[in-house]
Design an enzyme around this catalytic site. Structure first.
Site, PDB file in Angstrom:
ATOM      1  N   LYS A   8     -48.757  -5.998  43.345  1.00  0.00           N
ATOM      2  CA  LYS A   8     -47.836  -7.055  43.818  1.00  0.00           C
ATOM      3  C   LYS A   8     -46.405  -6.557  43.701  1.00  0.00           C
ATOM      4  O   LYS A   8     -46.120  -5.634  42.930  1.00  0.00           O
ATOM      5  CB  LYS A   8     -47.985  -8.349  43.013  1.00  0.00           C
ATOM      6  CG  LYS A   8     -47.750  -8.259  41.486  1.00  0.00           C
ATOM      7  CD  LYS A   8     -46.309  -8.318  41.010  1.00  0.00           C
ATOM      8  CE  LYS A   8     -46.212  -8.251  39.481  1.00  0.00           C
ATOM      9  NZ  LYS A   8     -44.901  -7.876  38.955  1.00  0.00           N
ATOM     10  N   ASP A 135     -49.235 -12.592  34.559  1.00  0.00           N
ATOM     11  CA  ASP A 135     -49.344 -12.291  35.993  1.00  0.00           C
ATOM     12  C   ASP A 135     -50.770 -12.406  36.525  1.00  0.00           C
ATOM     13  O   ASP A 135     -50.990 -12.310  37.729  1.00  0.00           O
ATOM     14  CB  ASP A 135     -48.885 -10.843  36.271  1.00  0.00           C
ATOM     15  CG  ASP A 135     -47.380 -10.710  36.270  1.00  0.00           C
ATOM     16  OD1 ASP A 135     -46.686 -11.743  36.284  1.00  0.00           O
ATOM     17  OD2 ASP A 135     -46.905  -9.555  36.259  1.00  0.00           O
TER      18      ASP A 135
HETATM   19  O1  C5P Z   1     -47.998 -11.995  29.611  1.00  0.00           O
HETATM   20  P1  C5P Z   1     -47.782 -10.524  29.573  1.00  0.00           P
HETATM   21  O2  C5P Z   1     -48.802  -9.792  28.738  1.00  0.00           O
HETATM   22  O3  C5P Z   1     -47.575  -9.913  30.896  1.00  0.00           O
HETATM   23  O4  C5P Z   1     -46.381 -10.337  28.817  1.00  0.00           O
HETATM   24  C1  C5P Z   1     -45.970  -9.125  28.246  1.00  0.00           C
HETATM   25  C2  C5P Z   1     -44.718  -9.405  27.420  1.00  0.00           C
HETATM   26  O5  C5P Z   1     -43.613  -9.716  28.279  1.00  0.00           O
HETATM   27  C3  C5P Z   1     -44.834 -10.614  26.487  1.00  0.00           C
HETATM   28  O6  C5P Z   1     -45.356 -10.239  25.243  1.00  0.00           O
HETATM   29  C4  C5P Z   1     -43.385 -11.063  26.381  1.00  0.00           C
HETATM   30  O7  C5P Z   1     -42.680 -10.247  25.454  1.00  0.00           O
HETATM   31  C5  C5P Z   1     -42.813 -10.748  27.747  1.00  0.00           C
HETATM   32  N1  C5P Z   1     -42.825 -11.911  28.665  1.00  0.00           N
HETATM   33  C6  C5P Z   1     -41.905 -12.940  28.487  1.00  0.00           C
HETATM   34  N2  C5P Z   1     -41.897 -14.006  29.347  1.00  0.00           N
HETATM   35  C7  C5P Z   1     -42.765 -14.074  30.380  1.00  0.00           C
HETATM   36  C8  C5P Z   1     -43.708 -13.039  30.599  1.00  0.00           C
HETATM   37  C9  C5P Z   1     -43.722 -11.962  29.716  1.00  0.00           C
HETATM   38  O8  C5P Z   1     -41.099 -12.889  27.561  1.00  0.00           O
HETATM   39  N3  C5P Z   1     -42.728 -15.114  31.214  1.00  0.00           N
END
Ligand code: C5P
Length: 295
Positions: A8, A135
């Site tokens: 994406k 995501d």
């Molecule tokens: O949800 P995901 O594993 O993709 O997120 C990775 C990191 O990115 C999270 O641990 C967080 O530190 C940050 N993040 C965030 N806010 C979001 C998505 C991700 O702070 N909306």
């Protein structure tokens, strides 16, 4: 079962300051592109889930989102012999902001729902997917969606009018948590960033150049602060292509848009060669022809 998991790009990404849990609310228009990982899933006469990959750098243990997605499905089922051999052919670079791991996870959920004839509604898969990563839910819906909350609330919208995205993939991994930490350190983000602009309804009708002029990525400032070489690459590309170049997600991938494929291909053919930067011309919101496609 052979599955194609698309990458994406975040066409538009606005980010608010962190909430109490350290996460950030966001508003993002995301769209799939025709760069695919391939998943081959076979039933095995065991009770375990075995993952291999052609990418020697990829962890194939319980930390891999494909295994986590498969186990989150298994956890909802009565114990039984549901062993799997899964092979993952990686084409989407990790740490590129292209959602490769999340897409693999979503495709695994959809694939096992079909392979094991579970017939779970999409809402049930969405609940499982949100626990795997912010995501992942987008990839259950796609191909062009407005994502809010942490990214997990997905509302499909019309696909963008431009048909082509040229991706620039530097040999540089930017870990998402580090980019969000830098965002906080720089005290960026406004809660009003999450309000849709009043002219939003016309964005999906805009051709490439005017649309690029509207797109914003609030994670560019922290990512470019962490990787200054990305800033100069982006400036050079904008000059060379005569149009805005944006970053996808938390980087390091950059992209620009074209209305027609000939225009994209000739611009890429004219561009200066840059060692260490892969350039790919991809279709936006491609039709996915794999074993989940309805005949
Ligand atoms: O949800 P995901 O594993 O993709 O997120 C990775 C990191 O990115 C999270 O641990 C967080 O530190 C940050 N993040 C965030 N806010 C979001 C998505 C991700 O702070 N909306």
């Amino acid at each position: 079962m052979r599955l194609l998991a698309p990458a994406k790009i975040n066409l538009h990404l606005r980010v608010a300051p962190p909430d109490g849990s350290g996460f950030h609310s966001l508003l993002s228009w995301m769209c799939t592109v025709s760069l695919f990982d391939t998943l081959s899933i076979d039933r095995a006469d065991t009770t375990s889930i075995h993952l291999t990959s052609d990418d020697p750098g990829l962890a194939c243990d319980d930390s891999n989102l494909v295994i986590r997605a498969a186990k989150s499905t298994l956890n909802e089922l009565a114990p039984g012999q549901r062993g799997l051999d899964i092979h993952l052919q990686k084409r989407i670079p990790s740490g590129g902001g292209l959602g490769g791991g999340s897409s693999d996870a979503a495709r695994t959920l959809l694939g096992l729902n079909a392979l094991w004839k579970l017939d779970w509604p999409i809402q049930r898969l969405a609940r499982l997917s949100a626990a795997l990563g912010s995501d992942v839910p987008f990839f259950l819906f796609g191909p062009s969606s407005l994502c809010t909350g942490r990214g997990q609330m997905v509302q499909p919208v019309s696909r963008p009018r431009p048909k082509w995205a040229v991706l620039f993939l530097p040999a540089l991994a930017l870990p998402t948590p580090a980019v969000y930490r830098k965002f906080d350190e720089m005290k960026l983000g406004h809660s009003d960033a999450l309000t849709l602009p009043p002219d939003w309804s016309s964005w999906t009708q805009e051709s490439a150049k005017p649309l690029l002029g509207r797109l914003v990525n609030d994670l560019e400032a922290p990512a470019l602060a962490l990787a200054p070489e990305l800033r100069s690459l982006r400036q050079d590309l904008e000059r060379e292509f005569g149009r805005a170049v944006r970053m996808s997600g938390s980087g390091s991938s950059l992209f620009t848009l074209f209305d027609e494929s000939d225009e994209a291909k000739s611009a890429v053919a004219r561009m200066k060669e840059r060692p260490g930067v892969r350039v790919l011309t991809t279709e936006l919101a491609p039709v996915i022809e794999d074993d989940l496609a309805v005949p």
